[in-house]
Design a protein around this motif. Structure first.
Motif, short mmCIF file in Angstrom:
data_model
loop_
_atom_site.label_atom_id
_atom_site.label_comp_id
_atom_site.label_asym_id
_atom_site.label_seq_id
_atom_site.Cartn_x
_atom_site.Cartn_y
_atom_site.Cartn_z
N VAL A 47 0.82 -1.21 0.00
CA VAL A 47 0.00 0.00 0.00
C VAL A 47 0.86 1.26 0.00
CG1 VAL A 47 -1.94 -1.12 1.13
CG2 VAL A 47 -0.16 -0.07 2.53
N GLY A 48 2.18 1.09 0.01
CA GLY A 48 3.07 2.22 -0.09
C GLY A 48 3.19 3.07 1.16
N PHE A 49 2.91 2.50 2.32
CA PHE A 49 3.00 3.28 3.55
C PHE A 49 4.45 3.31 4.04
CE2 PHE A 49 3.60 -0.57 5.74
CZ PHE A 49 3.84 -0.32 7.09
N ASP A 50 4.78 4.34 4.81
CA ASP A 50 6.11 4.48 5.38
C ASP A 50 6.06 3.95 6.81
OD1 ASP A 50 8.59 5.19 6.33
OD2 ASP A 50 8.56 7.22 5.52
N TYR A 51 6.67 2.80 7.03
CA TYR A 51 6.58 2.15 8.34
C TYR A 51 7.25 2.97 9.44
CZ TYR A 51 11.50 0.77 8.07
OH TYR A 51 12.87 0.78 7.99
N ARG A 52 8.11 3.90 9.07
CA ARG A 52 8.82 4.68 10.08
C ARG A 52 7.95 5.75 10.74
NH1 ARG A 52 13.50 6.37 6.04
NH2 ARG A 52 11.58 6.69 4.85
N SER A 53 6.90 6.20 10.05
CA SER A 53 6.10 7.29 10.59
C SER A 53 4.60 7.07 10.48
CB SER A 53 6.46 8.60 9.87
OG SER A 53 6.25 8.48 8.47
N GLU A 54 4.15 6.10 9.67
CA GLU A 54 2.73 5.89 9.47
C GLU A 54 2.27 4.61 10.15
OE1 GLU A 54 2.76 7.91 4.98
OE2 GLU A 54 1.83 5.95 5.31
N ASN A 55 0.97 4.52 10.37
CA ASN A 55 0.37 3.32 10.94
C ASN A 55 -0.17 2.42 9.84
OD1 ASN A 55 0.81 4.07 13.66
ND2 ASN A 55 -1.04 5.31 13.66
N TYR A 56 -0.19 1.15 10.10
CA TYR A 56 -0.71 0.16 9.15
C TYR A 56 -2.04 -0.32 9.69
CZ TYR A 56 -0.46 -3.63 5.70
OH TYR A 56 -0.69 -4.47 4.64
N ASP A 57 -3.12 0.32 9.26
CA ASP A 57 -4.44 0.04 9.81
C ASP A 57 -5.35 -0.67 8.82
OD1 ASP A 57 -4.63 2.12 8.08
OD2 ASP A 57 -5.62 3.51 9.45
N TYR A 58 -4.76 -1.49 7.95
CA TYR A 58 -5.54 -2.21 6.97
C TYR A 58 -6.03 -3.54 7.56
CZ TYR A 58 -3.56 1.15 3.72
OH TYR A 58 -3.21 2.31 3.10
N PRO A 59 -7.21 -3.99 7.15
CA PRO A 59 -7.74 -5.25 7.68
C PRO A 59 -6.87 -6.43 7.27
CG PRO A 59 -9.09 -4.48 5.85
CD PRO A 59 -8.13 -3.37 6.18
N ALA A 60 -6.96 -7.48 8.07
CA ALA A 60 -6.15 -8.68 7.81
C ALA A 60 -6.53 -9.28 6.46
CB ALA A 60 -6.36 -9.70 8.93
N ALA A 61 -5.51 -9.67 5.71
CA ALA A 61 -5.73 -10.29 4.40
C ALA A 61 -4.56 -11.22 4.11
CB ALA A 61 -5.87 -9.24 3.31
N ARG A 62 -4.75 -12.12 3.15
CA ARG A 62 -3.74 -13.12 2.83
C ARG A 62 -3.34 -13.06 1.37
NH1 ARG A 62 -6.81 -18.29 4.88
NH2 ARG A 62 -8.59 -16.89 4.63
N HIS A 63 -2.09 -13.35 1.13
CA HIS A 63 -1.54 -13.38 -0.22
C HIS A 63 -2.13 -14.58 -0.98
CE1 HIS A 63 1.38 -13.46 -3.47
NE2 HIS A 63 1.91 -12.32 -3.03
N PRO A 64 -2.53 -14.42 -2.24
CA PRO A 64 -3.10 -15.56 -2.97
C PRO A 64 -2.13 -16.73 -3.14
CG PRO A 64 -3.60 -13.49 -4.08
CD PRO A 64 -2.63 -13.17 -2.99
N GLN A 65 -0.83 -16.45 -3.19
CA GLN A 65 0.17 -17.52 -3.33
C GLN A 65 0.95 -17.78 -2.03
OE1 GLN A 65 0.20 -14.97 -5.91
NE2 GLN A 65 -1.15 -16.25 -7.14
N ASP A 66 0.32 -17.49 -0.90
CA ASP A 66 1.01 -17.67 0.38
C ASP A 66 1.37 -19.13 0.60
OD1 ASP A 66 2.00 -17.47 2.90
OD2 ASP A 66 0.18 -16.69 3.83
N CYS A 67 2.66 -19.41 0.78
CA CYS A 67 3.12 -20.77 1.01
C CYS A 67 3.74 -20.93 2.39
CB CYS A 67 4.11 -21.21 -0.07
SG CYS A 67 5.54 -20.13 -0.28
#
Length: 621
Positions: A427-447
Motif C-alpha cells: 500500500v506504499g505506507f512508510d513504516y517509520r512514521s505511518e500506521n498500518y491500519d488495513y484489515p487482515a488479508a492473505r496473499h493468494p500464493q502464500d506458502c
C-alpha cells in the motif's frame, strides 16, 4: 510509492492540454456544453503556450457547472478542477475547499478535489486472517521437532479436564528420580519449556542513546548490545541473573561497503576493516562505490560473512582472504535481512527483501547465480529473518504486521514463480512514521506454514527469533514490537506470553534537558529480544524513555524477582552498575502531564531551546 505534488511554480510552468484524453472528462450536458473538467497532472511531451490553452478553456467553461464525484485514477496523481474567476462560491460550500493561486492575471483558479493513489492493490487478496489455533502449527507441536509433548511422557496419567501439569509436581518428580532414561529427559524438557519470562523485570540497564540490537552468545556466557553512540558493549552473563560489564568496543559504521570487526578477547582494541568493495575495478563480485549494507551474519564456523545490501544483491565474504567470493542477484528491492540456513553448513542461504519475498540460495548450484526457491506470502517488505538452524525452517518478520514460519520443502520453484502473475500488494505506507491500519488479508500464493499476528512492526526494522532449542526445544517464536512489548507465540499462533517492557520500565529515569528535550510522553519500542540458550531469562533491547530518545536493556525471568512493598526496580547504567542519578524522584515517577507542562514552558524560551540543541549535538562531536 509516495506521490509527490508539484509546487506553485510547477503549476505555473506545467503544460495543461484541455483536449488531453487522460486528463479531461469530456461528458456534455443537454446544452452541448462541457459540464466540468477533470484535469490530471501528467507529464506531456509537447509544451504548448499556456495563454492559448487558457483562452480555449475560458471560452468553453460552463460557469454554472457542478462538481461531480470523481472515481480514482489507476495511475494516481492530483485531481483538480479549473474554476472561473467570476464564479460565485457559497461561503458554506467554500468551507474545506482548497484552491491554488495562479499568478499572471489568469481568469481561473484551480480547485483541488483530492489526491489519487494507485488503485487499491489489496482487491485481489484473500480477506480475513488465518485460523487460530493453526492446524499445521498444532501438528508441528506434536511432531517432536519442536519440544516435548505431555502425552509422550505420561501417556497413562488421567487428565480429563486437560489442565496443565503443575510445575511443583514436575520438580518433585525430578528430585526424587520418579523417572529414568528417556522419560526423565522428556520430563526435564517439559519442565524447562514452560518457564516463560514475565513482565516483572529483574533489572533495567539504561543507555544515553538508542539501542538497536542485543543478543546472547551461543553458549550464553556473554551478551552484547549495540547502541547509537557508536559502541558495542559486552557483558559477562555466565550467571544470567547477575551481569558484569566485560568490555566496551568503539565501533563506527555507516551505510557503506565496509564492515568493522572488533577483537572481543582481553583488553585488545584491534579493529579490522572488511571492505566488500575491495578490487571493484578488477572483480565482478565486489560492491560498487556507494553501496550500503543493511544486514550481515556470520557463518557457523565463523569463516564467512553474508551481507544484504541496498543494491538488491547478496554478498558472501571470506574473512581469511578478505575478498568477496560470491555475488547473488535476484531481488527487486533492498535486501534487509540475510542468514545461513544451517549452523553446520554454509551452503544454504536465506534472504529477505523489501520486494516482500524471501528467497533461498544454494551455493552448490551457483552456475546461473540464481535463487533455487521463493517464499511468497508477505504483503510488505521484510524486516528480519531467522533460521532455526536445521536447514529446514525459517522465520520472517514483515512490515505487513505479520510474522511467518516457512518450511523449505514448501518453497516455490523459480520457474513456477516466473509464470504466475505477480502483483505488488504494497500500500506504499512508510513504516517509520505511518500506521498500518488495513484489515487482515492473505496473499493468494502464500506458502507459509503458520502466520502470527498481534505485534506491531513499525518505526524500525524489528527482529524476530526462534526460542532456544536447549531450554525450550524451539517450541516458541518471539518478536519485539513498536508498542513496547515482546510477544511470545506458540507454534500454532496462539499467544504464549506477552512481556510488557514499557510497563516494567516506565518513569525509571528522570526527564533530562540534554537527552529528552521536546518530548513529554514515555515511549518504548522493543527492537530486539534474546532468549538465554540455557536459562529461562529473556533480554529485551529497546528504544526507551521520553519520546523513545534513549535506550535500555531489561532482563525478564520466569516469575520475575519478588520485591518488598516500596522496593524499586534496580536501575543500572550501561556499565552494569547502580546509578543513583536514575533514582532522582523528580521526573523519575512523575506522570506525563507534569512533564508536558515543563516541555511547553521550555519551548517558549528561545535561549533554552538553543541550549538544548547544542547539548544534543555536543554528544556526537
Amino acid at each position: 510509492m509516495t506521490t509527490e505534488y508539484p509546487t506553485e511554480m510547477e503549476y505555473e510552468s506545467s503544460s495543461i492540454d484541455p483536449d488531453y484524453d487522460q486528463g479531461i472528462d469530456d461528458d456534455s450536458d443537454d446544452d452541448g456544453n462541457d459540464s466540468d473538467y477533470e484535469v490530471a497532472l501528467e507529464e506531456q511531451d509537447e509544451d504548448d503556450d499556456l495563454n492559448d490553452q487558457v483562452e480555449t478553456i475560458d471560452q468553453e467553461l460552463n460557469r454554472d457547472a457542478e462538481v461531480e464525484d470523481l472515481s480514482e485514477d489507476e495511475d494516481g496523481g492530483v485531481r483538480f478542477r479549473l474554476v472561473h474567476a467570476d464564479e460565485e462560491i457559497d461561503e458554506d460550500e467554500d468551507n474545506g475547499r482548497q484552491f491554488l493561486r495562479i499568478s499572471g492575471g489568469m481568469p481561473f483558479r484551480v480547485e483541488i478535489l483530492g489526491f489519487n493513489r494507485r488503485r487499491n492493490p489489496r482487491r485481489n487478496l484473500i480477506q480475513g486472517a488465518e485460523p487460530v489455533p493453526n492446524p499445521e502449527g498444532q501438528r508441528l507441536m506434536k511432531s517432536g521437532d519442536f519440544g516435548a509433548e505431555e502425552r509422550f511422557t505420561y501417556p497413562m496419567r488421567p487428565n480429563p479436564k486437560g489442565k496443565p501439569y503443575p510445575h511443583y509436581l514436575r520438580v518433585l518428580e525430578r528430585e526424587i528420580g520418579a523417572y529414568r532414561g528417556d522419560r526423565a529427559s522428556i520430563g526435564n524438557q517439559l519442565l524447562a519449556q514452560h518457564l516463560l519470562p514475565s513482565t516483572n523485570a529483574d533489572f533495567v540497564m539504561h543507555y544515553d542513546s538508542r539501542c538497536y540490537s542485543g543478543q546472547f552468545s551461543a553458549d550464553g556466557n556473554f551478551f552484547y548490545s549495540c547502541s547509537q553512540d557508536f559502541r558495542v558493549r559486552m557483558y559477562d552473563t555466565s550467571n544470567p541473573y547477575n551481569w558484569r560489564h566485560y568490555k566496551t568496543m568503539l565501533a563506527y559504521s555507516s551505510i557503506d561497503s565496509v564492515v568493522y570487526a572488533a577483537n572481543t578477547t582481553g583488553e585488545s582494541t584491534e579493529i579490522m576493516a572488511l571492505d566488500f568493495g575491495v578490487g571493484r575495478t578488477q572483480f565482478r563480485n565486489a560492491m560498487y562505490l556507494g553501496t550500503g549494507i543493511w544486514s550481515i551474519r556470520f557463518s557457523g564456523d565463523g569463516r564467512e560473512l553474508v551481507a544484504g545490501a541496498n543494491d538488491n544483491n547478496l554478498y558472501v565474504y571470506d574473512i581469511e582472504t578478505q575478498n568477496v567470493i560470491l555475488k547473488l542477484s535476484g531481488h527487486e528491492d533492498d535486501v534487509n535481512a540475510v542468514c545461513f540456513a544451517d549452523v553446520n553448513s554454509p551452503h544454504i542461504l536465506f534472504s529477505g527483501s523489501d520486494d516482500s519475498t524471501l528467497k533461498v540460495w544454494d551455493r552448490r548450484s551457483m552456475a546461473s547465480r540464481q535463487f533455487v526457491g521463493v517464499f511468497a506470502g508477505h504483503l510488505e517488505g521484510l524486516t528480519y529473518i531467522d533460521s532455526k538452524g536445521d536447514g529446514r525452517y525459517v522465520l520472517s518478520n514483515g512490515k505487513d504486521q505479520t510474522m511467518k514460519l516457512w518450511d523449505i520443502r514448501n518453497m516455490m520453484d523459480p520457474s513456477a514463480f516466473d509464470k504466475i502473475k505477480r502483483t505488488n500488494y504494497s500500500v506504499g505506507f512508510d513504516y517509520r512514521s505511518e500506521n498500518y491500519d488495513y484489515p487482515a488479508a492473505r496473499h493468494p500464493q502464500d506458502c507459509s506454514v503458520v502466520t502470527y499476528r498481534g505485534h506491531s512492526v513499525l518505526r524500525t526494522l524489528i527482529r524476530c527469533h526462534f526460542s532456544p532449542p536447549v531450554s525450550t526445544g524451539s517450541r516458541y517464536v518471539y518478536t519485539g514490537s513498536s508498542d513496547g512489548k515482546v510477544y511470545v507465540y506458540n507454534l500454532d499462533a496462539t499467544p504464549a506470553s506477552v512481556i510488557d517492557v514499557k510497563e516494567a520500565t516506565q518513569y525509571t529515569r528522570p526527564w533530562s534537558d540534554e537527552f529528552m528535550y521536546g518530548h513529554s510522553h514515555w515511549t518504548t519500542c522493543v527492537r530486539d529480544a534474546s532468549w538465554h540458550p540455557n536459562a529461562g531469562v529473556l533480554a529485551a533491547t529497546s528504544w526507551n524513555a521520553y519520546g523513545a530518545t534513549m535506550g535500555s536493556v531489561t532482563l525478564h525471568s520466569w516469575g520475575g524477582v519478588a520485591r518488598e512493598k516500596g522496593e524499586k526496580l534496580p536501575r543500572l547504567d550501561c556499565l552494569g552498575k547502580v546509578d543513583l542519578n536514575l533514582y532522582e524522584e523528580e521526573g523519575a515517577e512523575e506522570d506525563g502531564n507534569a512533564a508536558m507542562k515543563r516541555v511547553e514552558a521550555r519551548r517558549r524560551d528561545p535561549q533554552d531551546r538553543q541550549r538544548a540543541r547544542l547539548m544534543w549535538m555536543r554528544r556526537f562531536l
